[in-house]
Design a protein around this motif. Structure first.
Motif, mmCIF file in Angstrom:
data_model
loop_
_atom_site.group_PDB
_atom_site.id
_atom_site.type_symbol
_atom_site.label_atom_id
_atom_site.label_comp_id
_atom_site.label_asym_id
_atom_site.label_seq_id
_atom_site.Cartn_x
_atom_site.Cartn_y
_atom_site.Cartn_z
ATOM 1 N N ASN A 1 -6.547 0.444 11.550
ATOM 2 C CA ASN A 1 -7.507 -0.426 10.867
ATOM 3 C C ASN A 1 -7.665 -1.782 11.542
ATOM 4 O OD1 ASN A 1 -8.083 1.510 8.964
ATOM 5 N ND2 ASN A 1 -6.668 0.709 7.427
ATOM 6 N N ARG B 1 -1.574 3.015 9.773
ATOM 7 C CA ARG B 1 -2.747 2.422 9.134
ATOM 8 C C ARG B 1 -3.042 1.040 9.716
ATOM 9 N NH1 ARG B 1 -5.253 3.523 4.767
ATOM 10 N NH2 ARG B 1 -5.319 1.312 4.209
ATOM 11 N N ALA C 1 -8.455 4.395 8.671
ATOM 12 C CA ALA C 1 -7.266 5.236 8.564
ATOM 13 C C ALA C 1 -7.339 6.182 7.369
ATOM 14 C CB ALA C 1 -6.019 4.360 8.457
ATOM 15 N N ASN D 1 -4.942 -4.979 4.469
ATOM 16 C CA ASN D 1 -4.407 -4.877 5.830
ATOM 17 C C ASN D 1 -3.499 -6.067 6.149
ATOM 18 O OD1 ASN D 1 -4.540 -3.209 8.290
ATOM 19 N ND2 ASN D 1 -5.437 -5.034 9.246
ATOM 20 N N PRO E 1 -3.896 4.592 1.601
ATOM 21 C CA PRO E 1 -3.211 3.294 1.414
ATOM 22 C C PRO E 1 -2.245 3.325 0.243
ATOM 23 C CG PRO E 1 -5.396 3.203 0.474
ATOM 24 C CD PRO E 1 -5.302 4.535 1.162
ATOM 25 N N ASP F 1 -11.624 0.780 6.220
ATOM 26 C CA ASP F 1 -10.419 1.600 6.094
ATOM 27 C C ASP F 1 -10.609 2.902 6.864
ATOM 28 O OD1 ASP F 1 -8.029 2.714 5.433
ATOM 29 O OD2 ASP F 1 -8.268 2.518 3.273
#
Length: 300
Positions: A154, A150, A166, A125, A173, A164
């Motif tokens: 997140n 995302r 998302a 992230n 990812p 996670d």
């Protein structure tokens, strides 16, 4: 006399670069050992027994011969390595350095798998600014939108990125770096080079790592708080890369006829897969240490 922010940043730059060299080295070498090669060896991966160890599978992929009846395939499989003798020497030196770093990241190794995943999610992230920038530079509008969503999800519902959330909403990812961007723009990977501390690479990806480093907001943190955050981030990155992939690396070493050649092959193939944004390339979802700057990588 009051110290300006610019002066503090200037003085902290050598320390930051030092951290970058050590962590970037571990990331690149270990990433090279756990990523999936390009189309030239996907069939070999599919034929590998599901019960085989990760190292055996990786070694099989790294040592697969090109299709001699397909000149294009054979050309793609060749890895230009004009400085092989020197590269092998540096490779052995880097391997020793990575081994000496193992006790340093020992605390990560005792974490439950779920907690390790939380750390990896958090680091990924934090690398969002670099990923988003390179999504845009490559003209990947859809992927850029996914990256933005995302990060928003997140960073809030995902507890600052430790979870996670998302991904559970269908937003998978991926990673992007400036080396991939240069590749997407048509820049070739060039001769294989093993850099001291940084590990496997090539001229294109070397330039890419430098750009990623200075375009990450964390690089410009200054003052005691900024330096402390950078140190923590650097340590977490090293632990994630070395601690999370050490077993696969050792398994590959034991399974390979030529460990150096296996790493070289996997690095080149995984980087080509990353440039092509292959969805089945594990390197596309691995934490990108070089983006954490952070700093700061095979790569996918």
């Amino acid at each position: 006399m009051t110290t300006t922010k610019a002066a503090r940043t200037h003085r902290s730059l050598p320390k930051v670069l030092g951290r970058t060299m050590v962590i970037g080295a571990a990331s690149l070498m270990l990433a090279a050992c756990v990523t999936t090669p390009d189309d030239g060896t996907v069939d070999a991966a599919a034929s590998t027994s599901a019960d085989a160890s990760p190292g055996v599978q990786l070694a099989s992929l790294a040592q697969s011969a090109p299709d001699i009846d397909n000149p294009d395939s054979a050309e793609d499989a060749l890895v230009p390595d004009p400085m092989e003798d020197w590269n092998r020497f540096v490779f052995d030196l880097n391997t020793l350095i990575y081994t000496l770093l193992q006790p340093v990241i020992a605390p990560y190794g005792v974490l439950p798998d779920e907690r390790k995943e939380n750390v990896d999610n958090f680091l990924h992230n934090l690398s969002t600014p670099v990923i988003l920038l390179n999504d845009v530079l490559q003209g990947e509008v859809d992927r850029a939108w996914v990256t933005t969503q995302r990060f928003a999800i997140n960073s809030t519902a995902g507890g600052l990125g430790f979870f996670d959330t998302a991904a559970g909403m269908g937003l998978s990812p991926h990673t992007e770096d400036f080396g991939q961007t240069l590749g997407a723009w048509g820049v070739g990977d060039g001769p294989y080079t093993v850099f001291p501390l940084f590990g496997p690479g090539n001229p294109r990806d070397g330039v890419g790592r430098a750009v990623d480093m200075v375009t990450n907001p964390l690089f410009w943190l200054a003052g005691p708080t900024g330096e402390r955050m950078a140190n923590i981030h650097t340590y977490a990155n090293a632990s994630s890369q070395l601690g999370g992939r050490g077993k696969s690396l050792e398994s590959l070493r034991e399974s390979s006829i030529d460990f150096y050649a296996a790493v070289r092959s996997l690095y080149v193939q995984s980087r080509r897969a990353a440039v092509a944004n292959m969805e089945d390339n594990p390197g596309a979802t691995a934490p990108a240490i070089s983006n954490a700057v952070q700093e700061d990588v095979p790569g996918s």
